[in-house]
Design an enzyme around this catalytic site. Structure first.
Site, mmCIF file in Angstrom:
data_model
loop_
_atom_site.group_PDB
_atom_site.id
_atom_site.type_symbol
_atom_site.label_atom_id
_atom_site.label_comp_id
_atom_site.label_asym_id
_atom_site.label_seq_id
_atom_site.Cartn_x
_atom_site.Cartn_y
_atom_site.Cartn_z
ATOM 1 N N ASP A 110 0.365 4.020 5.917
ATOM 2 C CA ASP A 110 0.658 3.599 4.544
ATOM 3 C C ASP A 110 0.357 4.710 3.534
ATOM 4 O O ASP A 110 1.260 5.312 2.970
ATOM 5 C CB ASP A 110 -0.147 2.341 4.204
ATOM 6 C CG ASP A 110 0.522 1.068 4.704
ATOM 7 O OD1 ASP A 110 1.761 0.988 4.640
ATOM 8 O OD2 ASP A 110 -0.182 0.148 5.144
ATOM 9 N N GLU A 117 1.068 -0.781 8.724
ATOM 10 C CA GLU A 117 0.246 0.396 8.975
ATOM 11 C C GLU A 117 0.148 0.736 10.455
ATOM 12 O O GLU A 117 0.491 1.842 10.895
ATOM 13 C CB GLU A 117 -1.162 0.172 8.383
ATOM 14 C CG GLU A 117 -2.224 1.150 8.835
ATOM 15 C CD GLU A 117 -1.973 2.561 8.366
ATOM 16 O OE1 GLU A 117 -2.119 3.483 9.185
ATOM 17 O OE2 GLU A 117 -1.626 2.753 7.192
ATOM 18 N N GLY A 176 -8.509 21.330 20.171
ATOM 19 C CA GLY A 176 -8.050 22.573 19.579
ATOM 20 C C GLY A 176 -8.687 23.779 20.233
ATOM 21 O O GLY A 176 -9.255 23.697 21.326
ATOM 22 N N GLY A 177 -8.599 24.909 19.542
ATOM 23 C CA GLY A 177 -9.114 26.140 20.105
ATOM 24 C C GLY A 177 -10.631 26.178 20.196
ATOM 25 O O GLY A 177 -11.191 26.931 20.990
ATOM 26 N N GLN A 199 0.773 -1.237 0.000
ATOM 27 C CA GLN A 199 0.000 0.000 0.000
ATOM 28 C C GLN A 199 0.811 1.296 0.000
ATOM 29 O O GLN A 199 0.502 2.207 -0.769
ATOM 30 C CB GLN A 199 -0.953 0.037 1.202
ATOM 31 C CG GLN A 199 -1.851 1.267 1.212
ATOM 32 C CD GLN A 199 -2.840 1.320 2.365
ATOM 33 O OE1 GLN A 199 -3.460 2.346 2.609
ATOM 34 N NE2 GLN A 199 -3.004 0.221 3.085
#
Length: 410
Positions: free
Chosen positions: A168, A139, A243-244, A18
């Protein structure tokens, strides 16, 4: 019709499974002539995870569209001679064998440069130089060692792999970036160069925000995370955005495995959201009115939203939230994605005819260039282009081609 972006670029594709094929397929979609070189037995994925007997698997077909296939036994002397000529005629060579495998064939970087000083030689490995160099990589191994698994999952549960193939295919995208940069630099220098991409490094690049938060931990807990306890490493935090702008996946009716909508709560969206969920008083309540006030109560906030969303189907939740410009998205199952008319219209879910499978569904090119459109064509059969390339392009005779086949060279 204008030439496509990589028209005239020949790629010798010595990749398998892959990570490599995902990279060379992108190059093919951009217009490169990708020649997939396989052992006479073929890429192992041709026979892996088959859904139909005696035909190429979806694992293979979905990673090898728009390519040509030749077979070659590079362990034979004549095979090495032919490989030398293929290298001489190529602009790019890509491989993802184990460390040192191509060197042991007799094709070190120094030797490849002697054959073709202009070639861009890209290698995808599991790891960079160091104690992990010779480790086998898959993977989820790359996810485990690149920072993804330790930060994916819920606080009280084990580390989890992500369904996205960031180890991959994510590495394949990084390899394409390196190859394109090397081709561009060749325009100025006249020479090719080595491009090395490690799966662990690519995953780490995709996990950089978690390393951001690792450094922030030195200054105290991470208020954007819903976790109660923080140690000296970034915790798993479920579906929190981290996050913010806080986010979470909230349940919808009728409560199936993918009946969820992911909701982001922006400062400007709190008032309409509080009205939607039937709690308009929270818009002006000092305990809820500001992002800072809500941060310590993220779990409670999303619980209130879920009490509303769980009474409605996810598509209705989506419609109501979008009407107020509140960022959100339904959790789409793989079945819903395959059947999504907009994805089909954008040529991201495409149906491709195959000479032995009939039709199969695959993912189209996410790269949309105005002057280089992509038409996804079927993956090649094993050795389908042997005569076209060996006779038509390398100039071998028909009799030699027959002997090469009978002697196990192709």
């Amino acid at each position: 019709m204008t030439a496509r972006a990589l028209e005239g670029i020949r790629v010798l594709d010595m990749t398998h499974v892959q990570s490599g094929p995902s990279a060379t397929q992108l190059l093919a979609w951009l217009g490169a002539d990708v020649v997939k070189l396989e052992a006479p037995s073929g890429d192992i994925t041709r026979a892996q995870l088959r859904d139909l007997p005696d035909v190429d698997s979806l694992y293979f077909t979905m990673l090898n569209c728009n390519k040509r296939s030749i077979t070659l036994n590079t362990k034979t002397e004549r095979g090495k001679e032919i490989l030398t000529e293929l290298i001489r005629r190529s602009d790019v060579m890509v491989e993802n064998f184990g460390p040192g495998a191509v060197d042991r064939m007799g094709f070190t970087w120094d030797r490849i440069q002697e054959i073709n000083p202009r070639i861009v030689y890209a290698s995808i490995k599991g790891f960079g130089d160091g104690p992990y160099t010779n480790f086998k990589a898959y993977e989820v191994v790359a996810q485990a060692m690149g920072g993804s698994m330790s930060t994916t999952g819920f606080e009280d549960g084990p580390p989890l792999a992500t369904g996205a193939q960031i180890g991959d295919s994510g590495t394949g995208v990084h390899a394409v970036a390196g190859i394109l940069a090397a081709l561009y630099q060749r325009e100025n220098t006249g020479r090719g160069q080595r491009v090395n991409v490690a799966m662990q490094h690519a995953v780490l690049n995709l996990c950089r925000v978690k390393l951001r938060d690792q450094q922030r931990l030195a200054h105290g807990p991470l208020p954007e995370y819903p976790n109660d306890d923080f140690g000296d490493e970034v915790p798993r935090s479920g579906n929190a955005s981290g996050g913010g702008q806080p986010g979470w996946a909230v349940k919808c009716a009728p409560g199936g495995p993918n009946d969820y909508v992911y909701v982001i709560v922006q400062p400007v969206g709190w008032r309409p959201l509080s009205e939607l969920i039937g709690r308009p008083e929270l818009a002006d309540d000092p305990e809820w009115a500001t992002p800072r006030a809500r941060l310590p109560k993220l779990n409670k906030m999303f619980q209130l939203i879920e009490e509303w969303s769980s009474t409605l189907p996810k598509w209705e939740v989506l419609e109501r939230l979008n009407a107020h410009n509140i960022p959100c998205g339904p959790i789409l199952s793989t079945k819903e994605i395959v059947e999504d008319e907009s994805l089909a219209a954008n040529e991201m879910v495409v149906r491709v005819p195959h000479p032995r499978r009939g039709e199969f569904v695959t993912v189209g090119s996410p790269l949309k260039l105005s002057d280089s459109p992509v038409e996804v064509t079927t993956s090649p059969l094993l050795g389908e282009h042997n005569e076209e390339i060996y006779v038509g392009e390398l100039g071998l005779g028909d009799e030699e081609l027959r002997l090469l086949k009978s002697n196990g060279v192709i």
